[in-house]
Scaffold this motif. Sequence first.
Motif, short mmCIF file in Angstrom:
data_model
loop_
_atom_site.label_atom_id
_atom_site.label_comp_id
_atom_site.label_asym_id
_atom_site.label_seq_id
_atom_site.Cartn_x
_atom_site.Cartn_y
_atom_site.Cartn_z
N UNK A 119 0.83 -1.20 0.00
CA UNK A 119 0.00 0.00 0.00
C UNK A 119 0.87 1.26 0.00
N UNK A 120 1.89 1.27 0.81
CA UNK A 120 2.78 2.44 0.88
C UNK A 120 3.48 2.72 -0.43
N UNK A 121 3.98 1.68 -1.06
CA UNK A 121 4.67 1.86 -2.33
C UNK A 121 3.70 2.35 -3.41
N UNK A 122 2.52 1.79 -3.45
CA UNK A 122 1.53 2.23 -4.43
C UNK A 122 1.09 3.68 -4.17
N UNK A 123 0.93 4.04 -2.91
CA UNK A 123 0.58 5.42 -2.58
C UNK A 123 1.71 6.36 -2.99
N UNK A 124 2.93 5.94 -2.79
CA UNK A 124 4.09 6.74 -3.21
C UNK A 124 4.06 6.98 -4.71
N UNK A 125 3.78 5.94 -5.45
CA UNK A 125 3.72 6.07 -6.90
C UNK A 125 2.58 7.00 -7.34
N UNK A 126 1.45 6.94 -6.65
CA UNK A 126 0.33 7.83 -6.99
C UNK A 126 0.69 9.28 -6.69
N UNK A 127 1.33 9.53 -5.56
CA UNK A 127 1.76 10.89 -5.24
C UNK A 127 2.76 11.38 -6.28
N UNK A 128 3.70 10.54 -6.60
CA UNK A 128 4.74 10.90 -7.56
C UNK A 128 4.12 11.20 -8.93
N UNK A 129 3.13 10.44 -9.29
CA UNK A 129 2.46 10.62 -10.59
C UNK A 129 1.65 11.93 -10.64
N UNK A 130 1.04 12.30 -9.53
CA UNK A 130 0.12 13.43 -9.54
C UNK A 130 0.69 14.75 -9.04
N UNK A 185 9.21 19.32 -3.38
CA UNK A 185 9.51 18.71 -2.08
C UNK A 185 8.83 17.36 -1.93
N UNK A 186 7.59 17.27 -2.39
CA UNK A 186 6.86 16.00 -2.34
C UNK A 186 7.55 14.98 -3.23
N UNK A 187 7.91 15.39 -4.43
CA UNK A 187 8.58 14.47 -5.36
C UNK A 187 9.93 14.00 -4.82
N UNK A 188 10.64 14.89 -4.15
CA UNK A 188 11.93 14.54 -3.55
C UNK A 188 11.74 13.48 -2.46
N UNK A 189 10.74 13.67 -1.61
CA UNK A 189 10.49 12.69 -0.55
C UNK A 189 10.01 11.36 -1.13
N UNK A 190 9.22 11.43 -2.20
CA UNK A 190 8.77 10.19 -2.84
C UNK A 190 9.97 9.37 -3.33
#
Length: 164
Positions: free
Chosen positions: A40-51, A56-61
């Motif tokens: 779930x965490x990895x998939x959520x990371x990918x969704x954040x990165x995609x959107x 700063x968000x992309x860096x943390x992803x």
Amino acid sequence: MQVYILLCSILLLSQPCSNQLQRISEEESALRDIVFMRTEGLLMTQMLEKNSKNRDVLKICKQVKVYYKQTQPQLLAVTKGKDLKLDESQFATIAKEVEKKFENYNINREDKWIDMYKLHIHNSVRVYSLFLQRREWVSVTYFSFKALPELINLELEFNKLDIK
């Protein structure tokens, strides 16, 4: 695609050689929960990165993805030979749930999705901390000990974000 390769490797390496049906032990159940939580965490990371368009968000992803990659060998080691009763349909269900959470993503309300992600990380920290405190299973305790410090750092990084 990387997620499914990662998940399939967990699935294949964690299954015992015998086809005997056996009840899943509490330790195997705890490890299975860790696999699901990480999925779930990895998939959520990918969704954040995609959107997200926020640097700063992309860096943390990217940091989160490095975390998953670095802790994956330890997880594979502790799940080896354990029967976690995993199948692709469970991962597909997790993927659908994550997609559903992000279906109304709005860059102007990114704070809502960041908060949802922070809650996931916080809950993961709580679970690993609980496993460390209980010390019931060597494999789960070992993995929690290895995975928890960087997860706490990631939680702190997400908490520093100023998204409005």
